[in-house]
Design a protein around this motif. Structure first.
Motif, short mmCIF file in Angstrom:
data_model
loop_
_atom_site.label_atom_id
_atom_site.label_comp_id
_atom_site.label_asym_id
_atom_site.label_seq_id
_atom_site.Cartn_x
_atom_site.Cartn_y
_atom_site.Cartn_z
N LYS A 13 0.79 -1.23 0.00
CA LYS A 13 0.00 0.00 0.00
C LYS A 13 0.82 1.27 0.00
O LYS A 13 0.29 2.34 -0.24
CB LYS A 13 -0.96 0.01 1.17
N THR A 14 2.12 1.19 0.27
CA THR A 14 2.92 2.41 0.34
C THR A 14 2.80 3.25 -0.93
O THR A 14 2.83 4.47 -0.87
CB THR A 14 4.40 2.10 0.60
N VAL A 15 2.59 2.59 -2.05
CA VAL A 15 2.43 3.31 -3.31
C VAL A 15 1.18 4.20 -3.28
O VAL A 15 1.12 5.20 -3.98
CB VAL A 15 2.39 2.32 -4.51
N LEU A 16 0.23 3.86 -2.42
CA LEU A 16 -1.02 4.63 -2.35
C LEU A 16 -0.91 5.88 -1.48
O LEU A 16 -1.75 6.76 -1.57
CB LEU A 16 -2.15 3.73 -1.83
N LYS A 17 0.08 5.90 -0.59
CA LYS A 17 0.27 7.04 0.31
C LYS A 17 -1.02 7.34 1.09
O LYS A 17 -1.53 8.45 1.09
CB LYS A 17 0.74 8.28 -0.46
N LEU A 18 -1.53 6.33 1.78
CA LEU A 18 -2.78 6.46 2.52
C LEU A 18 -2.55 7.14 3.87
O LEU A 18 -1.53 6.93 4.51
CB LEU A 18 -3.39 5.08 2.78
N ALA A 21 -6.37 6.72 8.78
CA ALA A 21 -7.77 6.28 8.77
C ALA A 21 -8.07 5.45 7.52
O ALA A 21 -8.76 4.43 7.59
CB ALA A 21 -8.71 7.47 8.84
N ALA A 22 -7.55 5.86 6.39
CA ALA A 22 -7.77 5.12 5.15
C ALA A 22 -7.06 3.77 5.18
O ALA A 22 -7.55 2.79 4.65
CB ALA A 22 -7.32 5.94 3.95
N THR A 23 -5.91 3.71 5.84
CA THR A 23 -5.18 2.45 5.95
C THR A 23 -6.01 1.43 6.71
O THR A 23 -6.14 0.28 6.29
CB THR A 23 -3.82 2.67 6.65
N SER A 24 -6.59 1.83 7.82
CA SER A 24 -7.41 0.94 8.63
C SER A 24 -8.63 0.45 7.85
O SER A 24 -8.95 -0.74 7.85
CB SER A 24 -7.85 1.66 9.90
N LYS A 25 -9.30 1.36 7.16
CA LYS A 25 -10.49 0.99 6.37
C LYS A 25 -10.10 0.06 5.23
O LYS A 25 -10.81 -0.91 4.94
CB LYS A 25 -11.16 2.25 5.82
N THR A 26 -8.97 0.34 4.59
CA THR A 26 -8.51 -0.50 3.48
C THR A 26 -8.21 -1.91 3.99
O THR A 26 -8.61 -2.90 3.37
CB THR A 26 -7.24 0.11 2.84
N GLN A 27 -7.54 -2.01 5.11
CA GLN A 27 -7.21 -3.32 5.68
C GLN A 27 -8.48 -4.11 5.98
O GLN A 27 -8.55 -5.30 5.70
CB GLN A 27 -6.37 -3.15 6.94
N LYS A 69 -16.03 -0.48 -2.73
CA LYS A 69 -15.75 0.01 -1.38
C LYS A 69 -14.45 0.80 -1.33
O LYS A 69 -14.38 1.84 -0.68
CB LYS A 69 -15.69 -1.16 -0.38
N LEU A 70 -13.44 0.30 -2.02
CA LEU A 70 -12.15 1.01 -2.02
C LEU A 70 -12.26 2.38 -2.67
O LEU A 70 -11.60 3.33 -2.25
CB LEU A 70 -11.07 0.17 -2.72
N LYS A 71 -13.12 2.52 -3.67
CA LYS A 71 -13.30 3.81 -4.35
C LYS A 71 -13.83 4.88 -3.39
O LYS A 71 -13.62 6.06 -3.61
CB LYS A 71 -14.26 3.68 -5.53
N THR A 72 -14.52 4.45 -2.33
CA THR A 72 -15.04 5.42 -1.37
C THR A 72 -13.94 5.96 -0.47
O THR A 72 -14.12 6.98 0.19
CB THR A 72 -16.17 4.83 -0.49
N ILE A 73 -12.80 5.26 -0.42
CA ILE A 73 -11.68 5.65 0.43
C ILE A 73 -10.58 6.33 -0.37
O ILE A 73 -10.00 7.32 0.06
CB ILE A 73 -11.10 4.40 1.14
N GLU A 77 -6.40 9.09 -8.06
CA GLU A 77 -5.01 8.70 -8.29
C GLU A 77 -4.65 7.42 -7.51
O GLU A 77 -3.98 6.53 -8.04
CB GLU A 77 -4.08 9.84 -7.87
N GLN A 78 -5.10 7.34 -6.27
CA GLN A 78 -4.83 6.15 -5.46
C GLN A 78 -5.53 4.92 -6.07
O GLN A 78 -4.94 3.84 -6.12
CB GLN A 78 -5.31 6.35 -4.02
N PHE A 79 -6.76 5.10 -6.55
CA PHE A 79 -7.46 3.96 -7.14
C PHE A 79 -6.77 3.50 -8.41
O PHE A 79 -6.66 2.31 -8.67
CB PHE A 79 -8.94 4.28 -7.40
N LYS A 80 -6.25 4.45 -9.20
CA LYS A 80 -5.51 4.09 -10.40
C LYS A 80 -4.27 3.28 -10.02
O LYS A 80 -3.96 2.27 -10.66
CB LYS A 80 -5.12 5.33 -11.20
#
Length: 99
Positions: A13-18, A21-27, A69-73, A77-80
């Protein structure tokens, strides 16, 4: 194991630079995806069928629900980055037939 698979995804996920809060939701979303996917594959196998087509359809359906679900977080650019860099690396790999 689901925890290990989730951890492996989260390490990428480091490439996403979350933000935290987004890291926890993503996990949570990733772990839920793996739990539901595992149950669905077990249900398909329990029928005595090893219907690869049914498994592929179900995996695709579950991945699409995960991505909604991920699109909501994620930002666009992160989704791409997710689609281009992370998601392809976590897809089930087909076994290569050796000739």
């Amino acid at each position: 194991n689901i925890a290990e698979r989730t951890k492996a995804v989260m390490e990428k996920k480091t490439v996403l630079k979350l933000v935290t809060a987004a890291t926890s939701k993503t996990q949570t979303i990733i772990a839920d995806f793996y739990n539901v996917q595992q149950k669905a594959m077990e249900e398909i196998r329990a029928t005595g069928s090893m219907d690869r087509e049914a498994m592929m359809v179900k995996r695709k359906e579950l991945a699409e629900a995960r991505d909604v679900k991920l699109k909501t977080i994620f930002t666009a650019e992160q989704f791409k980055s997710w689609v281009d860099e992370i998601e392809p690396s976590i897809r089930p790999q087909r076994m290569q037939k050796s000739n």
